[in-house]
Design an enzyme around this catalytic site. Structure first.
Site, PDB file in Angstrom:
ATOM      1  N   THR B 145      44.758  31.671  33.666  1.00  0.00           N
ATOM      2  CA  THR B 145      45.232  32.795  33.508  1.00  0.00           C
ATOM      3  C   THR B 145      46.468  33.264  34.489  1.00  0.00           C
ATOM      4  OG1 THR B 145      43.315  34.001  32.921  1.00  0.00           O
ATOM      5  CG2 THR B 145      44.873  35.317  33.432  1.00  0.00           C
ATOM      6  N   GLY B 184      38.951  32.738  39.975  1.00  0.00           N
ATOM      7  CA  GLY B 184      38.113  33.052  40.989  1.00  0.00           C
ATOM      8  C   GLY B 184      38.315  32.054  42.011  1.00  0.00           C
ATOM      9  N   GLU B 457      36.679  36.262  29.419  1.00  0.00           N
ATOM     10  CA  GLU B 457      36.206  35.498  28.538  1.00  0.00           C
ATOM     11  C   GLU B 457      36.572  35.921  26.958  1.00  0.00           C
ATOM     12  OE1 GLU B 457      35.058  32.709  29.729  1.00  0.00           O
ATOM     13  OE2 GLU B 457      34.907  33.680  31.824  1.00  0.00           O
TER      14      GLU B 457
END
Lengths: 700, 700
Positions: B145, B184, B457
């Site tokens: 992303t 993350g 997601e």
């Protein structure tokens, strides 16, 4: 707001608008002068280096938030004094910008403690306490809610037992659940507190009364003997407020510390007592519900006189909660709609440009009805406030007729608006995709500020059922052939009608639909009650057994009000015809969407035909297309400067990506290249010859 | 769970239950042995002094949360190794208890980085990287992303340009919006990263491919030249995870760092790539969607072979999100229902005892349908997972027939469940009144853990429209007379039916109602598409112009599935007849409430008569009374120990007030009698001879 540096997408959106944003902004705030004054005051806050140098609240621990909240609160009060601002609305504009969505740790001192002394104390008490409180020797708050007791004030357990020998009250917290719990500004800030306790004298209970209690030293802030006080710990939001707990171990206070001028009695809901800072600062305190009671030196209790019930303060507080909720939703719409005009995502066809996500019908479906709600709720809050002022004049003249209706409406609207706004803010957040989840979006903060409105100042279900109780009274009056006042005249109307809805979706047909639905649900709830009672249930059992339907009826009543009030509001003469054209679409969307979301309630009795529902569905999609070119202008008209929004995504100039990146760079964890955690945990993992605490522990 | 010290109210609730909680708990988890094993593993975490000594997360700053998250994560991995636990489900049980709702800063190392090397790297690459990664020399994550790019992977801007002279790729972030943003474990933890970038070689673009990039030194963790990396700042939740940003300034990496065994190509949605820790740890990695591609030394790009599309991993990830969401909702129900049985509020009639708030019909109306949803969503997640295993077997044998249906269902269910669960968790929180707003309730944390599932997601609207695309295909096949597979056979059915609903509300009539509604909405969406195309719109315009109705159709499809699957599930032989009786009520409530909440969609075409709607309304109220005596037992059957719930209100023993008080006492701000802020801000206010910073500033 500055036109410099505005992204082409937002500039184009603004140039496409078909109405004059200023015209609408002036209407919403109540005139050109007020808009000018608001901007003037907010600009002072925007320019002020004191606020510019503050760290972003989201990077502060709760303790730092409290610290910053107190520092800002003191500074703001000082500035307001310097500027000679006494008008509550003006102070609100300044504060809204200077400390957006930050609950002040001194809020209840101004909003509850000072006014309570002013209004509830005897002249002698006032003489003693007011100068101390006004000069911050006494810093105070108000404590009512207990660990085990909220909405039901008669259930409070804290006792104040009069001892005629020493002429003292003995304040006591006899149980765990009797500890005061949640009062704002209590944990660390206040040295005094007005405490609501059950009065006992001469062996008899006389219900809840108010007492002035010193809890900390005015010299060194130490906690006094017989007192236990502290914060209740961390919350979903409200980091700036030291909500606290407080308990008494047979604490003796002089008889003179009972607030004896007027005092609260048992059967009054707590909504007129516990008031939030942002609200009450704008509310004249004269409107508190008051009766008279005293305890004489020998312990004789003098009952309160019968005073006229004045629902005024409740109406005002609730109207301010409606406005707070509407404001939160409006701000969320500003952020989400501006961002949706900047954000481009997924080519619509292979090789095509990625469209602005605001062009997706599904995004319009989620955001435009909320935009309409935000307008509707702001207008509703405004109506209740203005009507209060009118009704208050009537009350002064001894005419109480209009108050019960307004009071019932405001209870339900408080619930209706906080539910709608809270859920809507989250939808706005989710409509921003992943970035909405960052504190940089500003949206999490708005949410946690608005959502407690569902439970404070009267839990929402209880509020809705208060409205329902009034509706049931109206229904029974209507059935007895009595004429009902103003807005509730729809109750008891003939239910054998069909909708007049045609493809044009006339506003009149929308209002009629909402009236029909509310009238039917009021009747259905009344019938349910009746049948349960006829089946042998007691009154309170029948009430509980009908309460879901009563809830539906109250909700329909509030919803009807919001639609009707919106329709009325856009008839205002100050609106230009271009503005009216746009607002008519917004109003239609509010009405149409509300029907489609609650369609069963409009269809169960055949009021709408399937064909008419088809009209509404097509109209909704057509309205999206009408509103689309004006969407950004419609949120601009709320006139929230960037400082109020506190959002990287909702910026007026649309420079969202630079703002997100700047936010990231300013994070405390980015101020060092290598975080201390590396040395504690990662290094020993990467080089196991050294061993971390965790690993050592694992080996035990 | 210990029966000691249970409050009389909860003890009585449990004694009133009409079914065996163990029977239902075994069924929900999948058998007696598994329940036993789960309890065994969770008890190890509960007893472990390492976890007992941890500070409450809610009192930690974000940096402390990150620190604690890393320390716990390392400890947990160590313990799992010691216990020899390799089964992913078993590891999950332990971790669920040891670090409830705490996203691990090493999560993506295990769940994404190691598996990617295992599956995407060539044998040479594996030989080089795997030992380093398995021994934590390399700590890695996965970055896809970007600041300006999410769901639409072809829009990614990061480039990897091959330079045949040096046999290197040049990684570059050419724009602000191309910075990697959100991955993350990236900001502070990882020293390596698998990066998705647009591959350019010999002057041509070949779409997104994966590259192994070292970002920090393995010696001292310093950031390497050409790299900018940091955290993105604070979020609504996920404090334990250092979600980060990353950009490249013409960084050169060897050709061998392109993951060349298999690599991802452009047209594949990102859902099969970005995986959360809690989910993926339970997913066999064999199921990743893979194709073959390579860049030779001279820069020649070798296209991927045509590989069979295997939707498996997407189905699995989505089924795990459904289960995550269901778990969050279930935990919120446990907390809110137990508390509602302990909490007493407002005498029902003058002088009467204050009832348990669970006895209020309005409270039942808000909580019991959510309890039913929690069961329904858990069963749905379980079905998709188990069906995946079956379908996977078929795929191994070359039979792909069942996969598209399951894939489409799982996309929609991911959206349906996360929406339902998020909104439901907030209702549970609000049903706890003021205390729900305290972090002590545990509910805010559950909410902020579940709600990002709406956007990660695959954004929920996009997911729903994926499902709708499949439904449109089915519809057109049905209209061509083709037989549809399994569960979608309802599409294209005769819509001129009326409901068979009678006062008994048979499960069969409920299923038929949901089938009818879904079939009608699928047809309505198809008709809208058709009419727009006939009116001259292009395909993508017609799609967008129908997308609200497509969304409705997909939602109805998912809802139907949840009802039907619930009805099927409670036929299980392992359930005792007493359990079935109770679960039938829960299942009926799920179906009835869903109809009443979406009534218009069932009524628009006259499928239900007004009379039948009356049956449903009365049945709903009657079901509340059926479920009431079993409500606490029904949440007990979810079998979440207190450590998983992390809630003062949801405790098994019901000692909520003591727990709230203990929580308050443990707050850091209560560890000193006088907070430091007093000396900084309050003292100068109370004694203005000394002057605070803020006041000084005000005087400038």
């Amino acid at each position: 707001m500055s036109q410099e540096n505005v992204t082409p997408d937002l500039a184009r959106e603004r140039s496409k608008a078909t109405f004059d944003v200023e015209n609408l902004a002036e209407f919403m705030i109540g005139g050109r002068d007020r808009l000018k004054r608001k901007r003037f005051l907010q600009n002072i806050a925007i320019q002020d280096p004191f606020f510019k140098k503050q760290k972003s609240w989201s990077f502060c621990s709760v303790e730092e938030q409290y610290d910053m909240g107190l520092s800002k609160s003191i500074y703001i009060q000082k500035k307001l004094q310097e500027m000679g601002i006494t008008d509550m609305q003006e102070a609100f504009y300044y504060r809204e910008c200077a400390a957006a969505h930050e609950n002040s740790p001194l809020g209840l001192h101004y909003a509850m403690f000072l006014p309570t002394i002013n209004k509830q104390a005897t002249p002698e008490q006032k003489k003693k306490w007011l100068p101390l409180a006004e000069n911050y020797k006494m810093i105070g708050t108000y404590a009512q809610t207990e660990l085990g007791h909220g909405t039901f004030i008669r259930g409070l357990e804290t006792t104040a037992t009069y001892d005629p020998k020493t002429k003292e009250f003995i304040l006591d917290s006899p149980t765990l659940t009797s500890k005061k719990y949640w009062p704002g500004c209590l944990g660390k800030t206040s040295n005094h507190c007005v405490v609501m306790a059950q009065l006992y004298t001469q062996g008899k209970s006389h219900g809840p009364h108010m007492f002035m209690v010193q809890i900390r030293s005015m010299e060194d802030h130490s906690v006094l003997p017989g007192i236990e006080v502290g914060v209740i710990g961390n919350k979903f939001g409200y980091g700036t407020n030291d909500n606290g707990f407080l308990s008494f171990d047979k604490l003796r206070i002089p008889r003179e510390n009972m607030l004896m001028r007027y005092s609260q009695v048992g059967r009054i809901p707590r909504e007129n007592m516990l008031m939030r800072y942002s609200q009450v600062s704008r509310i004249p305190r004269e409107n508190m519900l008051m009766r008279y009671s005293q305890v004489h030196e020998d312990g004789t209790y003098v009952k309160p006189q019968n005073a006229k019930l004045a629902y005024g303060s409740m109406v005002l507080i609730r109207s301010s909660i409606v406005s707070d909720a509407a404001r939160g939703l409006a701000q969320a719409c500003v952020i989400s709609i501006r961002y949706s005009a900047v954000r481009r995502q997924t080519e619509a066809y292979p090789g095509g440009e990625e469209p602005q996500i605001l062009d997706y019908q599904t995004q319009q479906y989620r955001l435009f009805p909320l935009l309409a709600s935000a307008y509707s709720l702001q207008l509703a809050g405004k109506y209740v406030f203005n009507t209060y002022l009118e009704v208050n004049d009537q009350i002064e003249k001894g005419n109480l007729e209009s108050m019960p209706e307004l009071h019932a409406l405001s209870a339900g609207l408080k619930a209706f608006s906080t539910y709608e706004a809270s859920a809507g803010i989250e939808v706005c957040r989710i409509c921003c995709g992943g970035h909405g989840y960052s504190q940089a979006s500003g949206l999490p903060k708005i949410y946690v500020d608005v959502v407690p409105g569902c439970t404070y100042e009267g839990e929402n279900t209880v509020m809705m059922l208060q409205t329902a109780r009034y509706l049931m009274k109206c229904y029974s009056r209507a059935k007895q052939g009595q004429k009902l006042p103003g807005f509730v005249q729809y109750i008891g109307q003939n239910l054998n009608k069909k909708s007049c809805m045609s493809e044009e979706v006339a506003l009149g047909c929308l209002v009629m639909a909402y009236e029909h639905r509310a009238a039917r649900l009021v009747e259905a709830a009344a019938m349910r009650m009746q049948s349960l009672i006829q089946g042998g249930k007691k009154q309170h059992e029948a009430w509980n057994g009908s309460s879901v339907q009563l809830f539906w009826a109250a909700k329909a009543h509030c919803h009807l009000f919001c639609v009707k009030n919106f329709v009325d509001a856009i008839q205002a003469k100050s609106l230009s015809s271009k503005t009216v054209t746009v607002m008519k679409s917004v109003c239609q969307l509010y009405g149409v969407h509300g029907i489609l979301e609650n369609l069963g309630e409009f269809m169960q009795d055949g009021f709408f035909s399937g064909e008419q529902v088809g009209y509404l569905q097509r109209k909704m999609l057509a309205l999206f297309e009408n509103i689309r070119p004006n969407a950004v202008a419609l949120v601009d008209a709320f006139d929230y400067p960037d400082m109020v929004l506190g959002s990287c995504l909702g910026r007026y100039d649309g420079q969202v990506y630079q703002a997100l990146y700047d936010y990231a760079k300013s994070a405390p964890m980015n101020q060092t290249e290598i975080h201390s955690t590396y040395y504690k945990h990662l290094k020993p993992l990467i080089n196991p010859e050294t061993t971390s605490d965790a690993m050592q522990f694992a080996k035990l």
